[in-house]
Design a protein around this motif. Structure first.
Motif, PDB file in Angstrom:
ATOM      1  N   TRP A  61     -14.368  13.129  -1.452  1.00  0.00           N
ATOM      2  CA  TRP A  61     -13.525  12.288  -0.597  1.00  0.00           C
ATOM      3  C   TRP A  61     -14.176  10.928  -0.380  1.00  0.00           C
ATOM      4  CZ3 TRP A  61     -13.963   9.632   3.954  1.00  0.00           C
ATOM      5  CH2 TRP A  61     -12.769   9.175   4.523  1.00  0.00           C
ATOM      6  N   HIS A  62     -15.469  10.929  -0.111  1.00  0.00           N
ATOM      7  CA  HIS A  62     -16.206   9.684   0.108  1.00  0.00           C
ATOM      8  C   HIS A  62     -16.144   8.807  -1.140  1.00  0.00           C
ATOM      9  CE1 HIS A  62     -19.752   7.048   0.320  1.00  0.00           C
ATOM     10  NE2 HIS A  62     -19.640   7.141   1.636  1.00  0.00           N
ATOM     11  N   ALA A  63     -16.472   9.363  -2.290  1.00  0.00           N
ATOM     12  CA  ALA A  63     -16.491   8.589  -3.536  1.00  0.00           C
ATOM     13  C   ALA A  63     -15.112   8.022  -3.868  1.00  0.00           C
ATOM     14  CB  ALA A  63     -16.990   9.469  -4.685  1.00  0.00           C
ATOM     15  N   ARG A  64     -14.073   8.838  -3.722  1.00  0.00           N
ATOM     16  CA  ARG A  64     -12.720   8.363  -4.031  1.00  0.00           C
ATOM     17  C   ARG A  64     -12.261   7.285  -3.054  1.00  0.00           C
ATOM     18  NH1 ARG A  64      -8.781  12.864  -6.493  1.00  0.00           N
ATOM     19  NH2 ARG A  64     -10.241  13.770  -7.971  1.00  0.00           N
ATOM     20  N   THR A  65     -12.613   7.446  -1.797  1.00  0.00           N
ATOM     21  CA  THR A  65     -12.227   6.451  -0.795  1.00  0.00           C
ATOM     22  C   THR A  65     -12.903   5.119  -1.079  1.00  0.00           C
ATOM     23  OG1 THR A  65     -11.848   8.171   0.869  1.00  0.00           O
ATOM     24  CG2 THR A  65     -12.192   5.930   1.678  1.00  0.00           C
ATOM     25  N   VAL A  66     -14.198   5.139  -1.368  1.00  0.00           N
ATOM     26  CA  VAL A  66     -14.913   3.901  -1.675  1.00  0.00           C
ATOM     27  C   VAL A  66     -14.308   3.238  -2.913  1.00  0.00           C
ATOM     28  CG1 VAL A  66     -17.131   2.909  -2.383  1.00  0.00           C
ATOM     29  CG2 VAL A  66     -17.063   4.645  -0.566  1.00  0.00           C
ATOM     30  N   ARG A 123      -4.344   3.875  11.082  1.00  0.00           N
ATOM     31  CA  ARG A 123      -3.961   5.119  10.415  1.00  0.00           C
ATOM     32  C   ARG A 123      -2.750   4.818   9.552  1.00  0.00           C
ATOM     33  NH1 ARG A 123      -5.645   6.486  15.484  1.00  0.00           N
ATOM     34  NH2 ARG A 123      -7.167   8.196  15.605  1.00  0.00           N
ATOM     35  N   HIS A 124      -2.666   5.472   8.421  1.00  0.00           N
ATOM     36  CA  HIS A 124      -1.534   5.375   7.497  1.00  0.00           C
ATOM     37  C   HIS A 124      -1.453   4.029   6.787  1.00  0.00           C
ATOM     38  CE1 HIS A 124      -0.499   9.116   9.347  1.00  0.00           C
ATOM     39  NE2 HIS A 124      -0.317   8.525  10.529  1.00  0.00           N
ATOM     40  N   GLU A 125      -1.579   2.918   7.528  1.00  0.00           N
ATOM     41  CA  GLU A 125      -1.470   1.598   6.912  1.00  0.00           C
ATOM     42  C   GLU A 125      -2.382   0.619   7.648  1.00  0.00           C
ATOM     43  OE1 GLU A 125       2.290  -0.665   5.340  1.00  0.00           O
ATOM     44  OE2 GLU A 125       2.097  -1.077   7.490  1.00  0.00           O
ATOM     45  N   LEU A 126      -2.938  -0.310   6.890  1.00  0.00           N
ATOM     46  CA  LEU A 126      -3.744  -1.373   7.475  1.00  0.00           C
ATOM     47  C   LEU A 126      -3.169  -2.697   7.012  1.00  0.00           C
ATOM     48  CD1 LEU A 126      -7.562  -1.673   7.752  1.00  0.00           C
ATOM     49  CD2 LEU A 126      -6.256  -3.549   6.793  1.00  0.00           C
ATOM     50  N   ARG A 127      -2.881  -3.557   7.965  1.00  0.00           N
ATOM     51  CA  ARG A 127      -2.434  -4.930   7.677  1.00  0.00           C
ATOM     52  C   ARG A 127      -3.295  -5.869   8.499  1.00  0.00           C
ATOM     53  NH1 ARG A 127       3.279  -5.867   5.990  1.00  0.00           N
ATOM     54  NH2 ARG A 127       4.162  -3.843   5.519  1.00  0.00           N
ATOM     55  N   THR A 128      -3.861  -6.857   7.814  1.00  0.00           N
ATOM     56  CA  THR A 128      -4.690  -7.830   8.510  1.00  0.00           C
ATOM     57  C   THR A 128      -4.683  -9.149   7.743  1.00  0.00           C
ATOM     58  OG1 THR A 128      -6.884  -8.240   9.464  1.00  0.00           O
ATOM     59  CG2 THR A 128      -6.835  -7.133   7.334  1.00  0.00           C
ATOM     60  N   LEU A 146      -3.170   3.483   3.518  1.00  0.00           N
ATOM     61  CA  LEU A 146      -4.347   4.324   3.686  1.00  0.00           C
ATOM     62  C   LEU A 146      -4.104   5.754   3.218  1.00  0.00           C
ATOM     63  CD1 LEU A 146      -5.566   2.977   7.134  1.00  0.00           C
ATOM     64  CD2 LEU A 146      -6.461   2.425   4.860  1.00  0.00           C
ATOM     65  N   ASP A 147      -2.915   6.297   3.472  1.00  0.00           N
ATOM     66  CA  ASP A 147      -2.617   7.667   3.043  1.00  0.00           C
ATOM     67  C   ASP A 147      -2.625   7.781   1.517  1.00  0.00           C
ATOM     68  OD1 ASP A 147      -2.359   8.612   5.646  1.00  0.00           O
ATOM     69  OD2 ASP A 147      -0.208   8.222   5.693  1.00  0.00           O
ATOM     70  N   GLY A 148      -2.272   6.715   0.819  1.00  0.00           N
ATOM     71  CA  GLY A 148      -2.215   6.742  -0.639  1.00  0.00           C
ATOM     72  C   GLY A 148      -3.528   6.387  -1.320  1.00  0.00           C
ATOM     73  N   LEU A 149      -4.567   6.049  -0.552  1.00  0.00           N
ATOM     74  CA  LEU A 149      -5.840   5.647  -1.155  1.00  0.00           C
ATOM     75  C   LEU A 149      -6.549   6.776  -1.891  1.00  0.00           C
ATOM     76  CD1 LEU A 149      -7.696   3.322   1.387  1.00  0.00           C
ATOM     77  CD2 LEU A 149      -6.748   2.708  -0.834  1.00  0.00           C
ATOM     78  N   VAL A 150      -6.480   7.986  -1.352  1.00  0.00           N
ATOM     79  CA  VAL A 150      -7.257   9.075  -1.892  1.00  0.00           C
ATOM     80  C   VAL A 150      -6.371  10.070  -2.648  1.00  0.00           C
ATOM     81  CG1 VAL A 150      -8.941  10.885  -1.350  1.00  0.00           C
ATOM     82  CG2 VAL A 150      -8.828   8.824   0.058  1.00  0.00           C
ATOM     83  N   PRO A 151      -6.335   9.961  -3.992  1.00  0.00           N
ATOM     84  CA  PRO A 151      -5.519  10.906  -4.759  1.00  0.00           C
ATOM     85  C   PRO A 151      -6.003  12.337  -4.554  1.00  0.00           C
ATOM     86  CG  PRO A 151      -6.318   9.107  -6.144  1.00  0.00           C
ATOM     87  CD  PRO A 151      -7.013   8.994  -4.815  1.00  0.00           C
ATOM     88  N   GLY A 152      -5.077  13.245  -4.448  1.00  0.00           N
ATOM     89  CA  GLY A 152      -5.418  14.654  -4.300  1.00  0.00           C
ATOM     90  C   GLY A 152      -5.826  15.051  -2.891  1.00  0.00           C
ATOM     91  N   ARG A 153      -5.589  14.165  -1.912  1.00  0.00           N
ATOM     92  CA  ARG A 153      -5.997  14.479  -0.548  1.00  0.00           C
ATOM     93  C   ARG A 153      -5.180  15.637   0.014  1.00  0.00           C
ATOM     94  NH1 ARG A 153      -3.168  13.281   3.746  1.00  0.00           N
ATOM     95  NH2 ARG A 153      -1.293  12.049   3.554  1.00  0.00           N
ATOM     96  N   ARG A 154      -5.725  16.249   1.054  1.00  0.00           N
ATOM     97  CA  ARG A 154      -5.026  17.366   1.707  1.00  0.00           C
ATOM     98  C   ARG A 154      -3.838  16.832   2.504  1.00  0.00           C
ATOM     99  NH1 ARG A 154     -10.649  18.178   3.241  1.00  0.00           N
ATOM    100  NH2 ARG A 154     -10.103  17.051   5.113  1.00  0.00           N
ATOM    101  N   ASP A 155      -2.748  17.596   2.538  1.00  0.00           N
ATOM    102  CA  ASP A 155      -1.590  17.226   3.371  1.00  0.00           C
ATOM    103  C   ASP A 155      -1.536  18.091   4.603  1.00  0.00           C
ATOM    104  OD1 ASP A 155      -0.585  15.116   1.847  1.00  0.00           O
ATOM    105  OD2 ASP A 155       0.361  16.531   0.470  1.00  0.00           O
TER     106      ASP A 155
END
Length: 193
Positions: free
Chosen positions: A48-53, A169-174, A184-193
């Motif tokens: 999870w850490h590696a995929r998120t980075v 959570r879910h989305e970041l806009r800045t 944010l929810d789509g960043l990590v492929p294969g994440r748990r639902d």
């Protein structure tokens, strides 16, 4: 008992200095310097850490304006005794194939993705050190049921401390340090639902 490797012996009574990191060829890959002490990742990193980075680096790179660099796992020379290695950073310095570190004045954003072994450093130590060094923005990314949650901070320059600007959570806009939109929810492929 196994002998201590030579690279683990401080070169002087005062301990390690930032420039020493460039002369430790046998040290583990992810070695950072915090208050003159070597800190290195010894435990295996979670997927999870590696995929998120990776996903954050790709997304930030795709959205970064010209002349803004996004780096993964590159140290920042905060001072003579501190050279932490964030998971990602956004910088104004041009690409240099021989670069081994950035300086705080070159860094616009630091991103730390929290793992169990780094939680205290990411939530407390690095938060304070990056602010004291004058880095304008800090994101701490936490795992919340498989989804990345970004705790965003901005530097209050007169106090050299961070103030929280939001928990995303879910989305970041800045618009800081540039216009960024992240699913944010789509960043990590294969994440748990």
């Amino acid at each position: 008992m196994t002998a201590v490797p030579e690279w683990m012996r401080p070169p002087r009574l005062e301990g390690w200095f930032a420039e020493d990191l460039d002369h430790l060829p046998d040290a583990p890959r992810h070695t950072e310097l915090i208050d003159g002490a070597l800190v290195f990742m010894m435990s295996p990193q979670r997927s999870w850490h590696a995929r998120t980075v990776t996903a954050l680096v790709v997304a930030l790179s795709e959205q970064a304006p010209a002349k803004i660099e996004v780096e993964r796992e590159m140290t920042i020379r905060l001072d003579d005794r501190n050279r932490p290695e964030p998971d990602a950073l956004v910088a104004t310095a041009p690409y240099d194939p021989d670069r081994t570190f950035y300086t705080p004045d070159q860094v616009l954003l630091v991103v730390e993705v929290v793992s169990p072994e780094s939680a205290h450093r990411d939530r407390n130590v690095k938060l304070r050190k990056y602010a004291e060094a004058g880095i304008a923005n800090y994101w701490r990314v936490e795992d919340e049921n498989g989804s990345p949650v970004v705790h965003a901070y901005e530097l209050d320059a007169p106090t050299r401390s961070y103030v929280p600007t939001g928990i995303h959570r879910h989305e970041l806009r800045t618009t800081t340090p540039f216009t960024i939109k992240l699913d944010l929810d789509g960043l990590v492929p294969g994440r748990r639902d």
